[in-house]
Design an enzyme around this catalytic site. Structure first.
Site, short mmCIF file in Angstrom:
data_model
loop_
_atom_site.label_atom_id
_atom_site.label_comp_id
_atom_site.label_asym_id
_atom_site.label_seq_id
_atom_site.Cartn_x
_atom_site.Cartn_y
_atom_site.Cartn_z
N GLY A 14 0.26 -4.29 7.42
CA GLY A 14 -1.08 -4.03 7.94
C GLY A 14 -2.08 -5.13 7.61
O GLY A 14 -3.18 -5.17 8.16
N ASP B 149 -8.70 -2.45 7.09
CA ASP B 149 -9.40 -3.63 7.62
C ASP B 149 -8.60 -4.93 7.65
O ASP B 149 -9.12 -5.97 8.05
CB ASP B 149 -10.69 -3.86 6.81
CG ASP B 149 -10.40 -3.99 5.32
OD1 ASP B 149 -9.21 -4.14 4.95
OD2 ASP B 149 -11.35 -3.94 4.52
N GLY B 150 -7.35 -4.88 7.18
CA GLY B 150 -6.52 -6.10 7.21
C GLY B 150 -6.86 -7.11 6.14
O GLY B 150 -6.31 -8.21 6.12
N ARG C 24 12.19 -3.61 3.09
CA ARG C 24 11.98 -2.57 2.07
C ARG C 24 12.84 -1.36 2.40
O ARG C 24 13.28 -1.22 3.54
CB ARG C 24 10.49 -2.13 2.11
CG ARG C 24 9.53 -3.28 1.97
CD ARG C 24 8.35 -3.12 2.94
NE ARG C 24 7.55 -4.35 3.01
CZ ARG C 24 6.48 -4.61 2.29
NH1 ARG C 24 6.01 -3.69 1.49
NH2 ARG C 24 5.85 -5.76 2.39
N ASP D 120 8.12 2.11 0.52
CA ASP D 120 7.66 0.88 1.19
C ASP D 120 7.39 -0.23 0.18
O ASP D 120 7.15 -1.38 0.57
CB ASP D 120 6.42 1.15 2.05
CG ASP D 120 5.30 1.83 1.28
OD1 ASP D 120 5.51 2.96 0.82
OD2 ASP D 120 4.23 1.23 1.13
N ASN D 121 7.39 0.10 -1.11
CA ASN D 121 7.22 -0.92 -2.15
C ASN D 121 8.53 -1.15 -2.91
O ASN D 121 8.53 -1.73 -3.98
CB ASN D 121 6.15 -0.50 -3.16
CG ASN D 121 4.76 -0.53 -2.56
OD1 ASN D 121 4.57 -1.11 -1.50
ND2 ASN D 121 3.80 0.08 -3.22
N ASP E 78 4.85 -5.87 -4.15
CA ASP E 78 3.55 -5.25 -3.93
C ASP E 78 2.89 -4.86 -5.25
O ASP E 78 3.20 -3.83 -5.84
CB ASP E 78 3.66 -4.02 -3.01
CG ASP E 78 2.26 -3.53 -2.63
OD1 ASP E 78 1.26 -4.12 -3.10
OD2 ASP E 78 2.17 -2.55 -1.88
#
Ligand code: ATP
Length: 624
Positions: free
Chosen positions: A129, A173-174, A232, A323-324, A333
């Protein structure tokens, strides 16, 4: 070895986008380049595909801050080039603001899709993201970095974090703020330098005119980072969620072909590690392992290995969602991470993790929980071993009569995986603590590594919990303490005069000091026996080898906070603290590389636990 390669000159490729399917709304780079309706930056859920073409968002101002020497070395890049604007424009992503970047040899960047289980709940589609993947670089043939050679890919994938919105930005917000970017930049390279498998960080760029709203408005930054592979466990969760059998198989084949295959043969690192144990002995039905079984076990062994090393150094990621969790077992991460100052199994660095799900004592089970989800993602592949060549199976024409067999085999494969995880974890855990204690690994009974754990390590941790001394400093002091010489060894003396001052006498303790001395004395007796046995069994081994395993410096939370404040207050103009921290944390065993500047600061930073209670066991939030 001196490298002369320039980042803007080396050939750059992409494999992921050649082997896997794109988001069907942006099937080509041409469509992405047109970017109608800002589609490459607009969040949405992809119904198919593994990635979306995307570009870094253009920022008003980029200010290059620093690059890591070890990272440059690992990538085979000339360290002198970092002052060159051509280098700085690549690692900030600024080069992608120029429309001819492809003519200059830069592939079109992309963002990966993935999903994830977060704090025990399935979170749906996540994905990169605030990350874009730029290109792959060949590894130089002579790698000078001291990391277990876990991965065998001959290239690294380079990406930018904090580079703006992508189709996977969801409601965010990226952006990445300078604070969290400094933290990730420093810890990635520190872990690598300690010998903990990790994703790596190449550079840090400040965005002085870009703000993100977190607890307050904060300035932003971009980290360029790299890893052999950025897949991942959550990447597999995505396809299971979509019910996309073909997607799972393609992704699994990609990982197997890219990572676990050498000269056309599947690499079975896990089997080499577990040589002495036959885990399949009592498991009927899975004697013949398929490439998918091997892949699953490989991922289990790598994650068990990394988790064990984390525990021995007191490193906590703080948010170990699927996801980590890396398919390769890399630390990945870095949000509310910390290196535990004092041994406390209930410690979590994440101030929002009230259940302690990702606290110290729950870390090994959390990673196994994640690996079980991976087993479920792969269930048809690991369960359907007999069907792997069946055309209907390959096409996804699933037949009901297969179901029982698939479930039964997959369950057994996962159960055996649990045994493999437990054993690998315990063995690596005992080995790593032995290294920190200066003991030979030859003392470890490979068929029962838990024996040394219960005899020596568990009582040591019990003692450290009661004494509440600094966890890292304990090993540093112990390695300087004479243990073997009969005439000079007096356990009570050592406990009282050498170890107790380290044991932070002023700290409030629920335990009686005399009882503690007795416990320390008793543990030193056991340790002394181990030291003697170690020398007898392995005369070439020296206790001083522990110096290669006990870092002289750790980037603790309060130090990171100090450096962040100093760098933020000067609006990225004064980099002295950051550079000092970079040198110390990237060379934690080697004082000679810390430079001659800021000696007073250095002296404070290496005080370890002696800074007092206000500086220990700090927590932070996930906001980044
Ligand atoms: N500010 C942000 N803008 C867009 N997406 C974000 C932002 N923060 C987090 N995300 C996304 O939310 C998910 C979970 O966030 P998490 O903080 O675990 O990852 P991350 O730190 O952004 O990325 P990585 O795991 O690649 O280091 C990821 O998909 C991530 O890309």
């Amino acid at each position: 070895m001196v490298h002369t390669t320039k980042l803007w000159e080396v050939p750059k490729q992409l494999t992921f986008t050649r082997k896997l399917d794109p988001d069907f709304r942006i099937p080509s780079q041409d469509i992405a380049a047109k970017n109608e309706d800002n589609i490459i930056h607009k969040p949405r859920v992809l119904i198919s595909g593994s990635f979306s073409w995307s570009l870094p968002e253009v920022r008003k101002e980029y200010r290059y801050l620093t690059s890591n020497d070890n990272a440059l070395e690992s990538l085979g890049l000339d360290p002198e080039q970092v002052a060159d604007p051509r280098y700085q424009k690549v690692v900030s992503g600024e080069v992608y603001a120029e429309s001819d970047f492809e003519d200059k040899g830069y592939p079109f960047p992309y963002a990966q899709a993935y999903a994830g289980w977060q704090f025990g709940q399935f979170a749906g589609q996540l994905g990169d993201g605030r990350v874009v993947n730029l290109f792959e670089l060949e590894k130089p043939t002579n790698q000078g970095v001291r990391v277990p050679a876990l991965a065998n890919r001959n290239k690294y994938e380079v990406q930018l974090k904090g580079s703006g919105m992508t189709p996977f930005s969801r409601f965010a917000d990226g952006k990445a703020v300078l604070r969290s970017s400094i933290r990730e930049y420093i810890i990635s390279e520190h872990l690598n330098a300690i010998g903990i498998p990790s994703t790596r960080a190449l550079s840090l760029t400040y965005l002085p005119q870009t703000y993100a709203q977190r607890h307050a408005a904060e300035k932003c930054a971009i980290v360029s980072r790299f890893a052999e592979l950025w897949i991942r466990l959550g990447s597999f969760d995505l396809y299971r969620w979509r019910g996309d059998r073909d997607g799972i198989r393609k992704l699994a084949d990609y990982v197997i072909d890219e990572l676990f295959t050498i000269d056309g043969k599947q690499f079975q690192h896990w089997k080499e590690i577990l040589e002495k144990k036959d885990f399949l002995k009592d498991s009927s039905g899975i004697n013949e392992l398929t490439k998918y079984d091997n892949f699953y076990y490989e991922t289990i062994v790598r994650n068990a290995t990394t988790t064990a090393i984390w525990q021995c150094y007191g490193f906590l990621n703080g948010v170990l969602n699927t996801d980590n969790t890396s398919i390769l077992g890399l630390s990945l991460d870095f949000g509310p991470f910390s290196i535990m100052d004092k041994y406390d199994p209930n410690y979590t660095p994440n101030s929002e993790d009230h259940q302690l799900r990702y606290g110290y004592k729950n870390t090994p089970t959390s990673i196994w929980w994640n690996l079980t989800r991976l087993g479920e993602d792969l269930a048809e592949l690991i369960g359907g071993a007999r069907l792997l060549d069946d055309e209907d199976f390959i096409k996804g024409n699933f037949k009901e009569e297969w179901e029982d067999e698939i479930i039964s085999r997959a369950t057994t494969v996962i159960e055996v995986g649990g045994e493999i995880y437990k054993y690998t974890f315990t063995k690596k855990y005992v080995e790593t603590f032995f290294s920190r204690l200066g003991l030979s690994h030859k003392l470890i009974d490979e068929s029962d590594p838990d024996k040394a754990n219960s005899e020596l390590i568990a009582p040591m941790l019990d003692m450290l919990y009661k004494v509440q001394c600094d966890f890292n400093k304990f090993f540093l002091v112990l390695q300087e303490t004479e243990i073997e010489d009969e005439s000079r060894f007096n356990a009570t003396d050592i406990a009282e005069t050498i170890l107790l001052p380290v044991f932070n006498e002023d700290a409030p303790s629920r335990y009686d000091k005399n009882d503690l001395i007795e416990e320390i004395t008793s543990w030193l007796g056991i340790f002394r026996r181990y030291v003697k046995e170690s020398r007898n069994i392995d005369p070439t081994h020296s206790r001083t080898e522990s110096k290669l395993y006990n870092p002289l410096f750790l980037p603790r939370n309060w130090i990171l906070d100090q450096v962040i404040k100093h760098t933020e207050d000067s609006a990225g103009q004064d980099l002295t603290y950051l550079k000092k921290l970079e040198k110390m944390s990237s060379n934690p065993y080697d004082r000679s590389k810390w430079g001659t500047d800021l000696k007073e600061l250095e002296d404070r930073w290496i005080l370890q636990g002696d800074m007092g209670e206000d500086y220990a066991m700090l927590q932070c939030s996930c906001s980044s």
